[in-house]
Motif scaffolding. Structure first.
Motif, PDB file in Angstrom:
ATOM      1  N   LYS A 179       0.827  -1.202   0.000  1.00  0.00           N
ATOM      2  CA  LYS A 179       0.000   0.000   0.000  1.00  0.00           C
ATOM      3  C   LYS A 179       0.869   1.262   0.000  1.00  0.00           C
ATOM      4  N   LEU A 180       1.978   1.214   0.751  1.00  0.00           N
ATOM      5  CA  LEU A 180       2.887   2.350   0.782  1.00  0.00           C
ATOM      6  C   LEU A 180       3.500   2.570  -0.596  1.00  0.00           C
ATOM      7  N   GLU A 181       3.898   1.475  -1.252  1.00  0.00           N
ATOM      8  CA  GLU A 181       4.471   1.587  -2.594  1.00  0.00           C
ATOM      9  C   GLU A 181       3.442   2.131  -3.584  1.00  0.00           C
ATOM     10  N   GLN A 182       2.188   1.687  -3.451  1.00  0.00           N
ATOM     11  CA  GLN A 182       1.131   2.174  -4.342  1.00  0.00           C
ATOM     12  C   GLN A 182       0.871   3.661  -4.123  1.00  0.00           C
ATOM     13  N   THR A 183       0.885   4.083  -2.854  1.00  0.00           N
ATOM     14  CA  THR A 183       0.659   5.496  -2.546  1.00  0.00           C
ATOM     15  C   THR A 183       1.747   6.371  -3.145  1.00  0.00           C
ATOM     16  N   LEU A 184       2.995   5.898  -3.029  1.00  0.00           N
ATOM     17  CA  LEU A 184       4.135   6.691  -3.512  1.00  0.00           C
ATOM     18  C   LEU A 184       4.430   6.451  -4.993  1.00  0.00           C
ATOM     19  N   GLU A 185       3.803   5.385  -5.548  1.00  0.00           N
ATOM     20  CA  GLU A 185       4.008   5.014  -6.954  1.00  0.00           C
ATOM     21  C   GLU A 185       5.467   4.701  -7.249  1.00  0.00           C
TER      22      GLU A 185
ATOM     23  N   HIS B 156      13.862 -10.802  -4.685  1.00  0.00           N
ATOM     24  CA  HIS B 156      14.431 -11.888  -5.476  1.00  0.00           C
ATOM     25  C   HIS B 156      14.554 -13.113  -4.585  1.00  0.00           C
ATOM     26  N   ASP B 157      13.904 -14.198  -5.037  1.00  0.00           N
ATOM     27  CA  ASP B 157      13.793 -15.429  -4.246  1.00  0.00           C
ATOM     28  C   ASP B 157      13.251 -15.083  -2.860  1.00  0.00           C
ATOM     29  N   ARG B 158      13.988 -15.450  -1.812  1.00  0.00           N
ATOM     30  CA  ARG B 158      13.539 -15.142  -0.450  1.00  0.00           C
ATOM     31  C   ARG B 158      14.314 -13.975   0.159  1.00  0.00           C
ATOM     32  N   GLN B 159      15.056 -13.269  -0.662  1.00  0.00           N
ATOM     33  CA  GLN B 159      15.846 -12.145  -0.174  1.00  0.00           C
ATOM     34  C   GLN B 159      15.282 -10.839  -0.707  1.00  0.00           C
ATOM     35  N   ILE B 160      15.462  -9.788   0.080  1.00  0.00           N
ATOM     36  CA  ILE B 160      15.027  -8.453  -0.349  1.00  0.00           C
ATOM     37  C   ILE B 160      16.155  -7.464  -0.099  1.00  0.00           C
ATOM     38  N   SER B 161      16.149  -6.392  -0.862  1.00  0.00           N
ATOM     39  CA  SER B 161      17.099  -5.298  -0.652  1.00  0.00           C
ATOM     40  C   SER B 161      16.423  -4.003  -1.075  1.00  0.00           C
ATOM     41  N   LEU B 162      16.862  -2.906  -0.498  1.00  0.00           N
ATOM     42  CA  LEU B 162      16.258  -1.609  -0.781  1.00  0.00           C
ATOM     43  C   LEU B 162      16.613  -1.129  -2.183  1.00  0.00           C
ATOM     44  N   THR B 163      15.644  -0.539  -2.849  1.00  0.00           N
ATOM     45  CA  THR B 163      15.914   0.178  -4.083  1.00  0.00           C
ATOM     46  C   THR B 163      16.532   1.532  -3.747  1.00  0.00           C
ATOM     47  N   ASP B 164      16.965   2.280  -4.736  1.00  0.00           N
ATOM     48  CA  ASP B 164      17.480   3.620  -4.485  1.00  0.00           C
ATOM     49  C   ASP B 164      16.419   4.489  -3.822  1.00  0.00           C
ATOM     50  N   GLU B 165      15.173   4.350  -4.294  1.00  0.00           N
ATOM     51  CA  GLU B 165      14.069   5.103  -3.699  1.00  0.00           C
ATOM     52  C   GLU B 165      13.819   4.663  -2.264  1.00  0.00           C
ATOM     53  N   GLY B 166      13.971   3.369  -2.022  1.00  0.00           N
ATOM     54  CA  GLY B 166      13.777   2.848  -0.676  1.00  0.00           C
ATOM     55  C   GLY B 166      14.806   3.380   0.303  1.00  0.00           C
TER      56      GLY B 166
ATOM     57  N   GLU C  53      16.360   6.236   0.065  1.00  0.00           N
ATOM     58  CA  GLU C  53      16.042   7.640   0.301  1.00  0.00           C
ATOM     59  C   GLU C  53      14.879   7.776   1.286  1.00  0.00           C
ATOM     60  N   LEU C  54      13.839   6.945   1.101  1.00  0.00           N
ATOM     61  CA  LEU C  54      12.690   7.018   2.002  1.00  0.00           C
ATOM     62  C   LEU C  54      13.075   6.615   3.418  1.00  0.00           C
ATOM     63  N   LEU C  55      13.965   5.637   3.566  1.00  0.00           N
ATOM     64  CA  LEU C  55      14.368   5.181   4.900  1.00  0.00           C
ATOM     65  C   LEU C  55      14.943   6.336   5.713  1.00  0.00           C
ATOM     66  N   MET C  56      15.764   7.149   5.097  1.00  0.00           N
ATOM     67  CA  MET C  56      16.358   8.298   5.795  1.00  0.00           C
ATOM     68  C   MET C  56      15.263   9.249   6.276  1.00  0.00           C
ATOM     69  N   HIS C  57      14.315   9.548   5.399  1.00  0.00           N
ATOM     70  CA  HIS C  57      13.247  10.473   5.776  1.00  0.00           C
ATOM     71  C   HIS C  57      12.268   9.838   6.761  1.00  0.00           C
ATOM     72  N   ALA C  58      11.998   8.546   6.584  1.00  0.00           N
ATOM     73  CA  ALA C  58      11.032   7.866   7.459  1.00  0.00           C
ATOM     74  C   ALA C  58      11.517   7.862   8.897  1.00  0.00           C
ATOM     75  N   ARG C  59      12.802   7.645   9.098  1.00  0.00           N
ATOM     76  CA  ARG C  59      13.344   7.656  10.462  1.00  0.00           C
ATOM     77  C   ARG C  59      13.153   9.023  11.110  1.00  0.00           C
ATOM     78  N   ARG C  60      13.373  10.087  10.337  1.00  0.00           N
ATOM     79  CA  ARG C  60      13.194  11.425  10.882  1.00  0.00           C
ATOM     80  C   ARG C  60      11.730  11.690  11.219  1.00  0.00           C
ATOM     81  N   VAL C  61      10.826  11.269  10.330  1.00  0.00           N
ATOM     82  CA  VAL C  61       9.391  11.484  10.550  1.00  0.00           C
ATOM     83  C   VAL C  61       8.922  10.744  11.794  1.00  0.00           C
ATOM     84  N   LEU C  62       9.342   9.483  11.945  1.00  0.00           N
ATOM     85  CA  LEU C  62       8.910   8.687  13.092  1.00  0.00           C
ATOM     86  C   LEU C  62       9.482   9.242  14.397  1.00  0.00           C
ATOM     87  N   MET C  63      10.720   9.722  14.359  1.00  0.00           N
ATOM     88  CA  MET C  63      11.314  10.312  15.549  1.00  0.00           C
ATOM     89  C   MET C  63      10.548  11.569  15.961  1.00  0.00           C
ATOM     90  N   ALA C  64      10.206  12.396  14.982  1.00  0.00           N
ATOM     91  CA  ALA C  64       9.454  13.616  15.275  1.00  0.00           C
ATOM     92  C   ALA C  64       8.073  13.278  15.818  1.00  0.00           C
TER      93      ALA C  64
END
Length: 291
Positions: free
Chosen positions: A38-44, A51-61, A63-74
């Motif tokens: 749902k988050l991916e759909q909202t942000l498009e 891939h298989d059973r492993q995941i890794s962040l995209t470049d967009e992911g 970038e969002l992680l940095m901002h998400a941590r700040r938002v949650l802390m605030a």
């Protein structure tokens, strides 16, 4: 964006697993996966490479992680501020202290603070000063004890202690008869040192940089009782604060030829929210210093 979905995203990103994140969040794994979708759909955008059973962040992911941590802390700070105003929550002091000071300097201060404010909860984390700076910036702790001259620009500091680092050895060690110890004599000995990241080790690294000498490191440990036992048995010498060996007659402390002074400060994030409990602790420590 939904704060709940951001929390799920951060947890998945940190653990690298939807299943592990669901377990820590006490949720079913499909619920976490659906929230991320749902988050991916909202942000498009796509936040994870799958891939298989492993995941890794995209470049967009990433970038969002940095901002998400700040938002949650605030958001957490805003919630705490409102709870304090409405009197819904008793205060908590989350403080990080290096092991040497946590064992020998802070116990009477913490006990006196607890005696005066019995309703406040105190959570103490032990770590090196470098790690404590990282924990302050990430919001894992509210107050930390750091070396003042290494403080990050994002931190406010309040100096509270100046101590001299001493050369510590067994009372029958050949250097025990010296009034002062040169860096050359110190680094010629087998050394017992803290690991990297602690102010004890940073003092040594600074001396090495200034003198160009090479150390002979026999032991590396952050366990102060072990350091003292190794030194007592004559297997090496170390550097500690005088307070650490105050009740150790088998150990002696000698200053360096040029005094090695350590300036310690309480630190907290600039612009971050400090609860009433944390502000009260800072003021209490300042009062103790003035006495």
């Amino acid at each position: 964006m939904n704060l709940k979905h951001l929390r799920y995203f951060v947890k998945v990103a940190e653990l690298g697993s939807f299943t592990a994140a669901a377990e820590q969040l006490h949720l079913a794994q499909p619920a976490v996966s659906m929230a991320i979708q749902k988050l991916e759909q909202t942000l498009e955008i796509s936040l994870f490479h799958r891939h298989d059973r492993q995941i890794s962040l995209t470049d967009e992911g990433r970038e969002l992680l940095m901002h998400a941590r700040r938002v949650l802390m605030a958001a957490e700070e805003a919630e705490l501020a409102m709870q304090e105003l409405s009197g819904l929550k008793r205060g908590e002091v989350r403080i990080g202290i290096p092991g040497m000071l946590g064992s020998y300097y802070f116990p009477p201060i913490l006990m006196a603070f607890r005696h005066r404010y019995p309703d406040l909860q105190i959570s103490v984390i032990e770590a090196g000063t470098r790690k404590l700076q990282q924990m302050l910036l990430s919001g894992e702790i509210d107050i930390g004890v750091i070396v003042e001259d290494s403080a990050a620009s994002e931190l406010e500091v309040c100096p509270f202690l100046r101590e001299e680092m001493m050369v510590v050895m067994a009372d029958d060690h050949p250097l025990a008869s010296c009034e002062r110890i040169s860096p050359q004599d110190f680094f010629a000995q087998e050394l017992v040192l803290f690991k990297e990241g602690y102010f004890h080790r940073e003092v040594i690294n600074r001396l090495l940089k200034e003198t160009g000498l090479q150390p002979h490191i026999g032991f590396e440990t952050n366990l102060i009782p072990l350091i003292k036992q190794i030194v007592k048995q004559g297997f090496g010498i170390s550097t500690l604060l005088q307070m650490v060996i105050r009740d150790e007659p088998a150990l002696v402390a000698r200053p360096f030829e040029q005094p090695v002074l350590l300036d310690l400060s309480l630190a907290w994030r600039k612009g971050g929210y400090l609860s009433r409990a944390n502000r009260t602790f800072i003021e209490f420590l300042a009062d103790q210093i003035r006495q």
